[in-house]
Design an enzyme around this catalytic site. Sequence first.
Site, PDB file in Angstrom:
ATOM      1  N   GLU A 117      10.206 -22.360 -11.733  1.00 36.93           N
ATOM      2  CA  GLU A 117       8.968 -22.317 -10.946  1.00 36.93           C
ATOM      3  C   GLU A 117       8.751 -20.902 -10.408  1.00 36.93           C
ATOM      4  O   GLU A 117       9.714 -20.145 -10.281  1.00 36.93           O
ATOM      5  CB  GLU A 117       9.034 -23.338  -9.802  1.00 36.93           C
ATOM      6  CG  GLU A 117      10.258 -23.193  -8.935  1.00 36.93           C
ATOM      7  CD  GLU A 117      10.604 -24.465  -8.148  1.00 36.93           C
ATOM      8  OE1 GLU A 117      10.328 -24.480  -6.954  1.00 36.93           O
ATOM      9  OE2 GLU A 117      11.145 -25.418  -8.749  1.00 36.93           O
ATOM     10  N   LYS A 119       8.359 -17.780  -7.964  1.00 38.08           N
ATOM     11  CA  LYS A 119       8.853 -17.469  -6.623  1.00 38.08           C
ATOM     12  C   LYS A 119       7.730 -16.779  -5.862  1.00 38.08           C
ATOM     13  O   LYS A 119       7.342 -15.657  -6.190  1.00 38.08           O
ATOM     14  CB  LYS A 119      10.087 -16.569  -6.697  1.00 38.08           C
ATOM     15  CG  LYS A 119      10.660 -16.241  -5.332  1.00 38.08           C
ATOM     16  CD  LYS A 119      12.029 -15.601  -5.456  1.00 38.08           C
ATOM     17  CE  LYS A 119      12.709 -15.436  -4.104  1.00 38.08           C
ATOM     18  NZ  LYS A 119      11.970 -14.567  -3.183  1.00 38.08           N
ATOM     19  N   ASP A 121       5.863 -14.928  -2.908  1.00 42.06           N
ATOM     20  CA  ASP A 121       6.267 -13.967  -1.895  1.00 42.06           C
ATOM     21  C   ASP A 121       5.505 -14.261  -0.609  1.00 42.06           C
ATOM     22  O   ASP A 121       4.471 -13.668  -0.324  1.00 42.06           O
ATOM     23  CB  ASP A 121       5.948 -12.553  -2.399  1.00 42.06           C
ATOM     24  CG  ASP A 121       6.680 -11.503  -1.595  1.00 42.06           C
ATOM     25  OD1 ASP A 121       7.546 -11.882  -0.779  1.00 42.06           O
ATOM     26  OD2 ASP A 121       6.390 -10.312  -1.782  1.00 42.06           O
ATOM     27  N   TYR A 230       8.302 -26.816  -2.479  1.00 40.08           N
ATOM     28  CA  TYR A 230       9.268 -26.745  -3.582  1.00 40.08           C
ATOM     29  C   TYR A 230      10.621 -27.363  -3.262  1.00 40.08           C
ATOM     30  O   TYR A 230      11.538 -27.293  -4.071  1.00 40.08           O
ATOM     31  CB  TYR A 230       9.466 -25.295  -4.031  1.00 40.08           C
ATOM     32  CG  TYR A 230       9.729 -24.323  -2.894  1.00 40.08           C
ATOM     33  CD1 TYR A 230      10.877 -24.409  -2.127  1.00 40.08           C
ATOM     34  CD2 TYR A 230       8.807 -23.320  -2.597  1.00 40.08           C
ATOM     35  CE1 TYR A 230      11.116 -23.533  -1.086  1.00 40.08           C
ATOM     36  CE2 TYR A 230       9.029 -22.427  -1.561  1.00 40.08           C
ATOM     37  CZ  TYR A 230      10.191 -22.548  -0.807  1.00 40.08           C
ATOM     38  OH  TYR A 230      10.404 -21.678   0.224  1.00 40.08           O
ATOM     39  N   LYS A 318      14.362 -11.913 -10.291  1.00 40.78           N
ATOM     40  CA  LYS A 318      13.388 -11.009  -9.684  1.00 40.78           C
ATOM     41  C   LYS A 318      12.641 -10.215 -10.755  1.00 40.78           C
ATOM     42  O   LYS A 318      13.261  -9.635 -11.647  1.00 40.78           O
ATOM     43  CB  LYS A 318      14.097 -10.037  -8.717  1.00 40.78           C
ATOM     44  CG  LYS A 318      14.566 -10.700  -7.436  1.00 40.78           C
ATOM     45  CD  LYS A 318      13.406 -11.299  -6.697  1.00 40.78           C
ATOM     46  CE  LYS A 318      13.281 -11.102  -5.253  1.00 40.78           C
ATOM     47  NZ  LYS A 318      13.819 -10.256  -4.377  1.00 40.78           N
ATOM     48  N   CYS A 412     -20.529  12.909   8.641  1.00 39.29           N
ATOM     49  CA  CYS A 412     -20.539  11.700   7.819  1.00 39.29           C
ATOM     50  C   CYS A 412     -20.697  12.083   6.348  1.00 39.29           C
ATOM     51  O   CYS A 412     -21.635  12.805   5.999  1.00 39.29           O
ATOM     52  CB  CYS A 412     -21.684  10.788   8.245  1.00 39.29           C
ATOM     53  SG  CYS A 412     -21.940   9.417   7.102  1.00 39.29           S
ATOM     54  N   CYS A 415     -24.364  10.814   5.197  1.00 40.50           N
ATOM     55  CA  CYS A 415     -25.641  11.286   5.734  1.00 40.50           C
ATOM     56  C   CYS A 415     -25.546  12.595   6.503  1.00 40.50           C
ATOM     57  O   CYS A 415     -26.560  13.132   6.936  1.00 40.50           O
ATOM     58  CB  CYS A 415     -26.294  10.206   6.588  1.00 40.50           C
ATOM     59  SG  CYS A 415     -25.470   9.956   8.169  1.00 40.50           S
ATOM     60  N   CYS A 430     -19.657   6.779  12.007  1.00 44.22           N
ATOM     61  CA  CYS A 430     -20.944   7.446  11.937  1.00 44.22           C
ATOM     62  C   CYS A 430     -21.916   6.541  12.679  1.00 44.22           C
ATOM     63  O   CYS A 430     -22.035   5.358  12.371  1.00 44.22           O
ATOM     64  CB  CYS A 430     -21.385   7.593  10.477  1.00 44.22           C
ATOM     65  SG  CYS A 430     -23.144   7.961  10.313  1.00 44.22           S
ATOM     66  N   CYS A 435     -28.184   5.941   8.217  1.00 39.54           N
ATOM     67  CA  CYS A 435     -27.199   6.325   7.208  1.00 39.54           C
ATOM     68  C   CYS A 435     -27.342   5.383   6.005  1.00 39.54           C
ATOM     69  O   CYS A 435     -27.143   4.173   6.124  1.00 39.54           O
ATOM     70  CB  CYS A 435     -25.805   6.226   7.816  1.00 39.54           C
ATOM     71  SG  CYS A 435     -24.490   6.588   6.679  1.00 39.54           S
TER      72      CYS A 435
END
Length: 681
Positions: A117, A119, A121, A230, A318, A412, A415, A430, A435
């Site tokens: 199955e 794994k 994380d 599980y 892994k 910015c 703009c 900004c 903008c």
Amino acid sequence: MTEAISPEIRKQIDQLVKELNDHAYRYYVLDAPTISDQEYDRGYRQLRDLEERYSYFLPESPTQRVGAPALDKFEKVKHSEPMLSLDNAFGAEELLEFDKRVKKGLETTEEVEYTVEPKIDGLAIELTYKGGLLIKASTRGDGYEGEDVTRNIRTIKTVPIKIAGSAASPEEIDIRGEVYMNSSEFEKLNREREQKGEPVFANPRNAAAGSVRQLDPSITSLRKLHLTCYGIGALRGMSFQSQSGLIAWLSENRFPVPARFTTVTGIAAAMSEVEKIEADRQSFGFDIDGAVVKINDFGLQQRLGVRTREPRWAIAYKFKALQATTTVRDIQAGVGRTGVVTPFAIFEPVKIGGVTVSRSTLHNWDEIARKDIRIGDTVVVERAGDVIPRVVMVIKEKRTGRERDFPIPEKCPACGSGLLREPGEVAVKCLSLHCPAQVQEKIMHFAARGGMNIEGLGEKNIELLYSRGLIKHFEDIYKLRKDDLLQLPRFAERSAQNLIDAIDKSRQPQLSRFLFAIGILHVGEYAARVLAQNFRKLEDLYNVMPERIIEIKQMGEKIASSVSAFFTDQKNIDLLNSMLGMGIKISNPDYLDEKRTAGMLDGLTFVITGTLPVPRKEAEQLIGQNGGHVSSSLSKATDYLLAGDDPGSKIRKAATYGVKIISYPELLELIQRAEGHPRLF
Ligand code: IVH
């Protein structure tokens, strides 16, 4: 007031709970709904109204998942059976060695039956069911003792509150699984946090863990967590013969089980299944860091037993990390909907897991400083289950001295206006209303999924409509005509009609969605929902004063002032009225009537001592009316000691238990403000 309940009504409520749970299971676990969201919402509201009217709440009712008050800290929970970890195998060789150890331990030369199955994380969780009801959910902690996160786990829609299957149910069972966040949800959450100037989560696992360990369950409920089961811990009143039998039982009883689960004979077959999972790892939509190979037969598992903290009958294979090293060619900045300027890195293109990666967001300047990323640096970049890559770390040994910092720009990038960084804030902003980057992002946010959900109105089309001057503001979306679209290069008869239909479909939003969509500063999905719970209709927010918002227990000053500033600006009110005039019909199923908002002491336990300024009965009644509970004995579980004059020894006891001590006037204040509830800002 509560009305007496008849057997018919009881049956009606039982039936509604069952049906809604069936639909939720089809929607969340099977991903195959048979009714529309609106139909579900209608049933949900009907149930909520009936439950309140007759004060009849089934524990497994979908209305009972949310609404628990916030906590100060988590209680500790001892696991009946320790939650073990897994030994790792890196590569096929080590998997073969595992098989050899297994065969030696079982004194056999025959091939062993294994299960394979993915794994996941995430974060390991134990769910304890007694008599078929979920009574506790706890984190793994150190394996022996974790934290009580029941109220948060209950908000995960795929976690059964009641074991509902037709098959036999054990008296008591500890079900174990992994809580995780989908990659897309993680990216969305971080984008939102970026835009709000909040620190971002480093990866989906941290985001899931942070969400489960939230003291306020209403925040957890917005995080869209998932669970995959599980394994089991303690079990009474039933037995399982094998891992595959357990998974089948879990699945029959509506527990979400691994998306891929196979039973194979022999380690070679297990290895080939592991390889298949690895090849598909990008398609799961969440981070998978390996595959778990377990002996299928529980009897054989028991014969092999446990070595210190790891079972001898299972191993985690892994996968190689989806990482690569590359160099940062440049760092640039972009502007989002709220005007927040975000830095991003441009890499020397590099292939990770078959995909070429050439850029990644750096979120904000605090993140750049934390990881100390400079232009010219060699960095480790990772792409896990998701599409958006992230910088894991800088390889400082590779520095030549020619690397350059990327300072906060003064203007910015979209703009040219000046930028502002408020003291103590992560975000650089900004503030220009004109903008263009912000305007387009605002429209995108408005039309996006969590907002008005207008299918087909994504980045590309918005860019096009904006550049042709057809939409300057999200209001203009509702003025679009099919003929306008047909003039444009990207549209033909069919696609133009589809977009017009999608726009029409969005004309009946819920107030919470609408408030989120219009993009009021600091108002995310959660704050929008809270506002909808407290204001019956949009117009009730017009000219609202900050004091009125502050009265709401979850709201803080920052939101109060931005909501008030928004709704006292005549230009905004004109805009909203004009939208309402264009046939936008807003409904508000989230609104809570007085009876529900009155429960400011919901779930809190009080002990009374000393002489109060009012008769004790009156204080007890007041607590009861507001959802609290009065107990005669003080314990660690007591939330407040209500103390009057001459309180006696209980005061000392409360202090040693860490129970809060309050006076009668403070109680009155608590009822008005529901103190202790974490506020937004
Ligand atoms: S079995 C004794 N199965 O991985 C059995 N664990 O490194 C222990 N995990 O703490 C767990 N997916 O949090 C098992 N399909 C899976 C899993 C899984 C993820 C996590 C779990 C465990 C850790 C061990």
